[in-house]
Design an enzyme around this catalytic site. Sequence first.
Site, PDB file in Angstrom:
ATOM      1  CG  ASP A  26      79.618  -5.908 -27.511  1.00  0.00           C
ATOM      2  OD1 ASP A  26      80.033  -7.066 -27.349  1.00  0.00           O
ATOM      3  OD2 ASP A  26      78.753  -5.588 -28.354  1.00  0.00           O
TER       4      ASP A  26
ATOM      5  CB  CYS B 168      67.564   6.151 -56.769  1.00  0.00           C
ATOM      6  SG  CYS B 168      68.518   7.609 -56.356  1.00  0.00           S
TER       7      CYS B 168
ATOM      8  CG  HIS C 119      65.826   5.626 -52.455  1.00  0.00           C
ATOM      9  ND1 HIS C 119      66.323   4.469 -53.013  1.00  0.00           N
ATOM     10  CD2 HIS C 119      66.788   6.562 -52.596  1.00  0.00           C
ATOM     11  CE1 HIS C 119      67.545   4.695 -53.459  1.00  0.00           C
ATOM     12  NE2 HIS C 119      67.851   5.954 -53.223  1.00  0.00           N
TER      13      HIS C 119
ATOM     14  CD  GLN D 142      72.023 -20.625 -15.875  1.00  0.00           C
ATOM     15  OE1 GLN D 142      72.749 -20.596 -14.894  1.00  0.00           O
ATOM     16  NE2 GLN D 142      71.460 -21.736 -16.314  1.00  0.00           N
TER      17      GLN D 142
ATOM     18  N   GLY E 189      68.039   3.454 -60.953  1.00  0.00           N
ATOM     19  CA  GLY E 189      67.173   2.788 -61.927  1.00  0.00           C
ATOM     20  C   GLY E 189      66.390   3.778 -62.774  1.00  0.00           C
ATOM     21  CG  MET E 190      64.052   8.146 -62.737  1.00  0.00           C
ATOM     22  SD  MET E 190      65.036   9.664 -62.803  1.00  0.00           S
ATOM     23  CE  MET E 190      63.745  10.887 -62.779  1.00  0.00           C
TER      24      MET E 190
ATOM     25  CD  GLU F 149      63.688   2.244 -51.993  1.00  0.00           C
ATOM     26  OE1 GLU F 149      62.899   2.708 -52.832  1.00  0.00           O
ATOM     27  OE2 GLU F 149      64.930   2.281 -52.144  1.00  0.00           O
TER      28      GLU F 149
ATOM     29  CE  LYS G 200      70.828  -5.409 -29.654  1.00  0.00           C
ATOM     30  NZ  LYS G 200      71.751  -6.300 -30.360  1.00  0.00           N
ATOM     31  N   GLY G 201      66.194  -5.646 -32.760  1.00  0.00           N
ATOM     32  CA  GLY G 201      65.474  -4.622 -33.530  1.00  0.00           C
ATOM     33  C   GLY G 201      64.006  -4.976 -33.684  1.00  0.00           C
TER      34      GLY G 201
HETATM   35  N1  GLN Z   1      74.487   6.939 -58.002  1.00  0.00           N
HETATM   36  C1  GLN Z   1      73.337   7.749 -58.214  1.00  0.00           C
HETATM   37  C2  GLN Z   1      73.515   9.144 -57.607  1.00  0.00           C
HETATM   38  O1  GLN Z   1      74.294   9.311 -56.699  1.00  0.00           O
HETATM   39  C3  GLN Z   1      72.085   7.091 -57.682  1.00  0.00           C
HETATM   40  C4  GLN Z   1      72.063   6.911 -56.197  1.00  0.00           C
HETATM   41  C5  GLN Z   1      71.006   5.950 -55.733  1.00  0.00           C
HETATM   42  O2  GLN Z   1      70.542   5.113 -56.500  1.00  0.00           O
HETATM   43  N2  GLN Z   1      70.664   6.011 -54.474  1.00  0.00           N
HETATM   44  O3  GLN Z   1      72.856  10.059 -57.994  1.00  0.00           O
END
Ligand code: GLN
Length: 554
Positions: free
Chosen positions: A152, A391, A522, A196, A393-394, A524, A21-22
Site C-alpha cells: 500500500d 446512551c 457506553h 510468496q 437508548g437512555m 460496552e 491482523k487485529g
Molecule cells: N445522539 C446522542 C448524543 O449525541 C447519543 C449519542 C450516542 O448514543 N452515542 O447525545
Amino acid sequence: MSKEGHKYIFIIGGVMSGVGKGITSSSIGLLLQAKGFSVNLVKIDPYLNVDAGTMNPTEHGEVFVLNSGLETDQDMGNYERFLGRDLGPEDYMTSGMIYQSVISRERALGYNGKCVEAIPHVRDEIISRIGDAAKHNGSSVSVIEIGGTVGDFQNALFIDAARVLGIRYPGDVLYIMVSYLPVPGTLGEMKTKPTQNAVRQLNACGLQPNFLIARGKYPLDKKRKEKIAIACSVPADQVISAPDIESIYEVPLNFEKDALAEMLTKALNMQDEQKTELTAWRKFSRGIMNEKRDVVDIAIVGKYFNTGDFVLSDAYLSVIEAIKFSGVVCNVKPRIHWVNAKQFEEGISLSTLARYDGIIVPGGFGKSGIEGKIKTIHYARTRKIPYFGLCYGMQLMAIEFARNVAGLTDAHTVEIDSHTPHPIVDILDSQKEKIQKKEYGASMRLGGYDMVVKKGTIAFGAYGEEHLVERHRHRYEINPNYIQKLQDSGLVFSGVSPNGVLMEIAELPHSEHPFMLGTQFHPEFHARPLSPHPLFTAFLHSAIARRKKRTESV
Ligand code: GLN
C-alpha cells in the site's frame, strides 16, 4: 540492544486486508502477557483522519472510545478485551495525527529552518510515538499492528519506521507477516503464490518476516508449509497455520498449540517469566463456545439500513461482545436479533417484540427511526420486557417516560426538534459553541468520567460499588430543568456525576418493572471476557427470568 532491552513485534499484513491482523496482534499480546511479560498493543491506522471519530461506523466499523476520550478503531476494543486492561492514547496513531504534529512543529519553527520531509521527519515522528507508547505503559514488549497491506502507498512510512527500529535495535525487533492463502473454488487447492509475492514485496521494503501467520479457510498442510519456508526464507516451524475458527477467543489457544509464545520469546531472547498461564482464558473460551447452553433472545432495535449483517455487527461490535461475555457468566447463549426501528413507524405491529426476552436500544445519532425506537421503549415498559438503553437508548427512554408518564406530551431531544416545548434532552452551552464553529472532531463528551451510584437502586445492586468511571460519547444530556419533574413521576436517576448535575443512569424501580434501565455512557466499552460488565449481566439475568416465565406458561 534497545535502551531498556525493550522488545518490538511488528504485525504486517500480506495479500489483502481483513484477514485478522487485529486478532493476531491481540492474541500475541495475550500470550506474552500470559507468560508474565507486561505488554502494550499499538494500532497504526494509515488514514488521514486525525482520529476515528468522524468516520461512519456502518462503513468503517465501531468507533471505540478509550478512557482518555480518544476515538479509535475497533481493533483497540479487541486489544483491551484480550489484554483485560485499559490502553492509553499513546497506543493509537493515524497518519493524520502524525502529520498534524509534524506540521504544527514546522509552523512553530521546530525544525530549525530545515526542509521538512516525509523521510526522515514524518518517519521519525512515528518512531518517537512508538517509543512513547512503550514508555508510557512501562511495558517490556510492544506489539505494533500496521494497518493495511504491504505494498500500500499509505502505510509505507510506517513499514519504514519498523525497518529503522530493526536496524537500531538488532535482536530486539521481530516482524510477523499475517498473510492470506486462498482456496480458489475451481481448484479446491490452497495456493501459496500470493503469500510468496507479499513476502517479496516486504523484502523490497528492506524487511524479512521472522514469522508468517498463514490465514486461510483450512489449516496449512506440511507440504505447503515447507514450500512457503523455502520460497520465503522463513523457518518452517515459524510458519504458523491459522485456519478460520469458530471464535476469535480460540485464536490464542490455537497459536499456543504451535508454542508460538515460546518461539517469540526465544527469538527475542527474553527470559521467560513463567509457563503460559491461560487457565481462566481457556475456561472462558470453552464457555463462549458451549452450544448446550439455554438460549435467550435479545433484540437490538436500531436504525438499520440496507447494509447487511456483516457491517452491522461491526458497527456494534462492543455491544455484541459485552452480551456474549455476560452470557458466559449467566451460562446462557444469547441469540441476537437485529430489529429495524423504522418498521414500527410504518405500521408493523409492535407485538412482534413480545417474542424477545430482552430489548436493547443502542447508541445512535440523528432522526432516522427515532419514533420507532420510542414506540419500542413504550412497548418494553408497558409489557414489562427487560430493557437496556445505551446512551441514545437512555435519552429516548427518558423522552418516552416524559411523554407518557410525566404528561409532557411533546417532549423531545433538541438533537431532533430544536423547538420542542419540553427539551428533556438538551445540549450543554459548551457544546453549542462547538457546533456553531463546526468543531465536530473530538468535541463531544468523550471518554471516562466519574459517576456516583445511589445505594438501594438496581444499578447499585449490579455494580455493588458507589464510585465508578464509565466511558462516554455523546453531545446531549438529560436537561437539568426536568430532573425534578421526571423524578416526581417515578423515574430514578441512580447514577449521577459527582457534582450531581449530569444524569448518568436512569431506571424504574423493581416494583414497576423487572429491568428498565438506561445509561448515558457506553458500558460496552468496559466489558471484558474475564470481567463482564455488571449491567449487561443484570440485564441478562432479567431476560433469563422472562424466558423462564414464558416457557413455563406455554
Ligand atoms: N445522539 C446522542 C448524543 O449525541 C447519543 C449519542 C450516542 O448514543 N452515542 O447525545
